[in-house]
Design a protein around this motif. Sequence first.
Motif, PDB file in Angstrom:
ATOM      1  N   VAL A 149       0.856  -1.187   0.000  1.00 26.82           N
ATOM      2  CA  VAL A 149       0.000   0.000   0.000  1.00 26.82           C
ATOM      3  C   VAL A 149       0.891   1.235   0.000  1.00 26.82           C
ATOM      4  O   VAL A 149       1.768   1.379   0.856  1.00 26.82           O
ATOM      5  CB  VAL A 149      -0.927   0.003   1.235  1.00 26.82           C
ATOM      6  CG1 VAL A 149      -1.720   1.285   1.294  1.00 26.82           C
ATOM      7  CG2 VAL A 149      -1.861  -1.208   1.180  1.00 26.82           C
ATOM      8  N   TRP A 160      -3.458   7.171  -4.453  1.00 28.75           N
ATOM      9  CA  TRP A 160      -3.157   6.022  -3.586  1.00 28.75           C
ATOM     10  C   TRP A 160      -3.055   4.783  -4.450  1.00 28.75           C
ATOM     11  O   TRP A 160      -3.873   4.567  -5.345  1.00 28.75           O
ATOM     12  CB  TRP A 160      -4.269   5.892  -2.545  1.00 28.75           C
ATOM     13  CG  TRP A 160      -4.189   4.693  -1.646  1.00 28.75           C
ATOM     14  CD1 TRP A 160      -3.439   4.560  -0.517  1.00 28.75           C
ATOM     15  CD2 TRP A 160      -4.913   3.476  -1.784  1.00 28.75           C
ATOM     16  NE1 TRP A 160      -3.647   3.322   0.064  1.00 28.75           N
ATOM     17  CE2 TRP A 160      -4.544   2.635  -0.696  1.00 28.75           C
ATOM     18  CE3 TRP A 160      -5.831   2.994  -2.718  1.00 28.75           C
ATOM     19  CZ2 TRP A 160      -5.068   1.368  -0.534  1.00 28.75           C
ATOM     20  CZ3 TRP A 160      -6.354   1.720  -2.559  1.00 28.75           C
ATOM     21  CH2 TRP A 160      -5.969   0.926  -1.471  1.00 28.75           C
ATOM     22  N   LEU A 162      -2.424   0.507  -4.702  1.00 28.19           N
ATOM     23  CA  LEU A 162      -2.454  -0.809  -4.071  1.00 28.19           C
ATOM     24  C   LEU A 162      -1.865  -1.819  -5.030  1.00 28.19           C
ATOM     25  O   LEU A 162      -2.281  -1.897  -6.200  1.00 28.19           O
ATOM     26  CB  LEU A 162      -3.892  -1.202  -3.720  1.00 28.19           C
ATOM     27  CG  LEU A 162      -4.119  -2.659  -3.297  1.00 28.19           C
ATOM     28  CD1 LEU A 162      -3.431  -2.945  -1.960  1.00 28.19           C
ATOM     29  CD2 LEU A 162      -5.613  -2.978  -3.213  1.00 28.19           C
ATOM     30  N   ALA A 174     -11.064  -6.488  -4.455  1.00 21.93           N
ATOM     31  CA  ALA A 174     -10.651  -5.586  -3.373  1.00 21.93           C
ATOM     32  C   ALA A 174     -11.707  -4.510  -3.175  1.00 21.93           C
ATOM     33  O   ALA A 174     -12.391  -4.100  -4.110  1.00 21.93           O
ATOM     34  CB  ALA A 174      -9.301  -4.954  -3.691  1.00 21.93           C
ATOM     35  N   LYS A 175     -11.807  -4.066  -1.933  1.00 23.58           N
ATOM     36  CA  LYS A 175     -12.773  -3.033  -1.583  1.00 23.58           C
ATOM     37  C   LYS A 175     -12.147  -2.112  -0.546  1.00 23.58           C
ATOM     38  O   LYS A 175     -11.540  -2.574   0.430  1.00 23.58           O
ATOM     39  CB  LYS A 175     -14.052  -3.678  -1.030  1.00 23.58           C
ATOM     40  CG  LYS A 175     -15.249  -2.748  -0.948  1.00 23.58           C
ATOM     41  CD  LYS A 175     -16.510  -3.545  -0.665  1.00 23.58           C
ATOM     42  CE  LYS A 175     -17.747  -2.664  -0.804  1.00 23.58           C
ATOM     43  NZ  LYS A 175     -18.987  -3.453  -0.645  1.00 23.58           N
ATOM     44  N   LEU A 176     -12.272  -0.812  -0.768  1.00 22.16           N
ATOM     45  CA  LEU A 176     -11.803   0.181   0.191  1.00 22.16           C
ATOM     46  C   LEU A 176     -13.020   0.955   0.685  1.00 22.16           C
ATOM     47  O   LEU A 176     -13.647   1.672  -0.086  1.00 22.16           O
ATOM     48  CB  LEU A 176     -10.784   1.130  -0.443  1.00 22.16           C
ATOM     49  CG  LEU A 176     -10.183   2.166   0.502  1.00 22.16           C
ATOM     50  CD1 LEU A 176      -9.349   1.482   1.588  1.00 22.16           C
ATOM     51  CD2 LEU A 176      -9.326   3.165  -0.262  1.00 22.16           C
ATOM     52  N   LEU A 181     -12.704  -1.746  -5.881  1.00 18.32           N
ATOM     53  CA  LEU A 181     -11.504  -1.343  -6.596  1.00 18.32           C
ATOM     54  C   LEU A 181     -11.289  -2.259  -7.796  1.00 18.32           C
ATOM     55  O   LEU A 181     -11.091  -3.460  -7.622  1.00 18.32           O
ATOM     56  CB  LEU A 181     -10.280  -1.414  -5.681  1.00 18.32           C
ATOM     57  CG  LEU A 181     -10.330  -0.566  -4.408  1.00 18.32           C
ATOM     58  CD1 LEU A 181      -9.065  -0.782  -3.590  1.00 18.32           C
ATOM     59  CD2 LEU A 181     -10.494   0.913  -4.747  1.00 18.32           C
ATOM     60  N   LEU A 205     -10.422   3.972   6.628  1.00 18.49           N
ATOM     61  CA  LEU A 205     -11.151   3.148   5.675  1.00 18.49           C
ATOM     62  C   LEU A 205     -10.635   1.710   5.706  1.00 18.49           C
ATOM     63  O   LEU A 205      -9.432   1.475   5.552  1.00 18.49           O
ATOM     64  CB  LEU A 205     -10.995   3.715   4.258  1.00 18.49           C
ATOM     65  CG  LEU A 205     -11.525   5.130   4.035  1.00 18.49           C
ATOM     66  CD1 LEU A 205     -11.245   5.574   2.597  1.00 18.49           C
ATOM     67  CD2 LEU A 205     -13.013   5.205   4.337  1.00 18.49           C
ATOM     68  N   LEU A 207      -9.631  -1.677   4.235  1.00 17.88           N
ATOM     69  CA  LEU A 207      -9.243  -2.280   2.961  1.00 17.88           C
ATOM     70  C   LEU A 207      -9.386  -3.793   3.107  1.00 17.88           C
ATOM     71  O   LEU A 207      -8.759  -4.392   3.986  1.00 17.88           O
ATOM     72  CB  LEU A 207      -7.809  -1.912   2.606  1.00 17.88           C
ATOM     73  CG  LEU A 207      -7.193  -2.670   1.421  1.00 17.88           C
ATOM     74  CD1 LEU A 207      -7.919  -2.334   0.121  1.00 17.88           C
ATOM     75  CD2 LEU A 207      -5.700  -2.361   1.297  1.00 17.88           C
ATOM     76  N   SER A 222      -6.967  -8.006   5.333  1.00 18.94           N
ATOM     77  CA  SER A 222      -7.564  -6.692   5.567  1.00 18.94           C
ATOM     78  C   SER A 222      -6.618  -5.812   6.370  1.00 18.94           C
ATOM     79  O   SER A 222      -5.782  -6.311   7.139  1.00 18.94           O
ATOM     80  CB  SER A 222      -8.908  -6.830   6.292  1.00 18.94           C
ATOM     81  OG  SER A 222      -8.732  -7.424   7.561  1.00 18.94           O
ATOM     82  N   ILE A 225      -6.725   1.922   6.070  1.00 20.37           N
ATOM     83  CA  ILE A 225      -6.058   3.020   5.378  1.00 20.37           C
ATOM     84  C   ILE A 225      -6.567   4.343   5.955  1.00 20.37           C
ATOM     85  O   ILE A 225      -7.782   4.553   6.059  1.00 20.37           O
ATOM     86  CB  ILE A 225      -6.322   2.968   3.861  1.00 20.37           C
ATOM     87  CG1 ILE A 225      -5.937   1.604   3.296  1.00 20.37           C
ATOM     88  CG2 ILE A 225      -5.588   4.095   3.149  1.00 20.37           C
ATOM     89  CD1 ILE A 225      -4.501   1.217   3.523  1.00 20.37           C
TER      90      ILE A 225
END
Length: 383
Positions: A149, A160, A162, A174-176, A181, A205, A207, A222, A225
């Motif tokens: 990250v 940002w 990843l 992936a989910k933020l 994402l 947040l 991740l 997980s 962020i």
Amino acid sequence: MGYRPGRRVGAGRAIERGVGLPVSLVVLALVVVAAGLIWITGAGEYGYWWATNSTPPTVALTAPTGPVRGTVNVTAQVGPDGRARPVEVAVDGKPLPADSQVSIDTATLPDGEHQVSVVAEDRSWRKNRTTATAKLTTDNTPPKLTLEVIPMQVHQGHSWLLRIRTNEQTAVEAKLGERDLPIQNGNGYGWALLGFGPSADPASLPLVVDGRDPAGNQAEVSQVIQVTLNDWTRDEVEIPQQIASLLESDIRTKEDAALLPNYQKVSPQKLWEGRFTMPVQGEIITQFGTLRSYNGGPVVGHHGGADIAAGQGRNVLAPARGRVVFIDKVQLRGNMVILDHGLGVFTTYAHLSAIDVQVGQTVERGQPFAKVGSTGLSTGPHL
């Protein structure tokens, strides 16, 4: 007349001779009936096959072709139908119950390739046999996900990145926070890029990254962020009276809303390679995100771009390969162009004096496509 028993006896034998059948005819009839039954039921053919067959049975195995986990089945098709059956089944030499449907608990096996063997035997006098084998690849171990990250704490108005690396082929999601994402393919890793606006709310947040390998094993990683405040500079601009009407707040709101759909149409193909170059050479006189006020009034928001000092009519060069998706003259930004570089990355150029491309056209890195100007809410030539 006297009693004559002999005649009656004689008469009885006469009757027997008249209605009885010879034993040989009865036997012949039974043989004919039996032969008919044998012919009808095929027993004769089976008997002949049972006594003389020397051809081994056939056996074909149907096994999963890719990596598998949990309990799986291998099917054995044995022929001739009804005259042969599986008599021995083994995985890597370890016996299992003999059946045409072989159930295998792969959790009892190490990950990797295994051999399934089935011996089929026919029902003839010779008990002929055939062996068939099949390969089975097992995988009961979840994939390993490694996250990179950059940065762990992202300021307002910054981007940002990843990166996700795996130890095997893995489908990754992936989910933020509440945002999905889209993961792109890199050189041995997946990646996602996200921008945070200058007014993004500070937040922690979550991740969450999920991975699933071809066998269906799942893994989840997980972390949190942080989105943090940025120390923005303040810029006060004096606007001439003849364009001061453009400072009305509803003009900016409507213009932003009209432009937004252009940035929401994400192209799936990455068009650029390497770093972006500057579209013109010159001093950056206003940084992106600077707090902006006009004519001594209150702050009205963040500056949405970087102002680069450049002379009137100077060529504007494409910073990277992209496709022209928008050309128009709007109130605040004047003549403007939006380039789509793919994967949700756009660059926008405002206050232009001339535009030399058309919507749908692809431009290459370093290609001139417009000229510096001072259209819209502007006090002098700049990009």
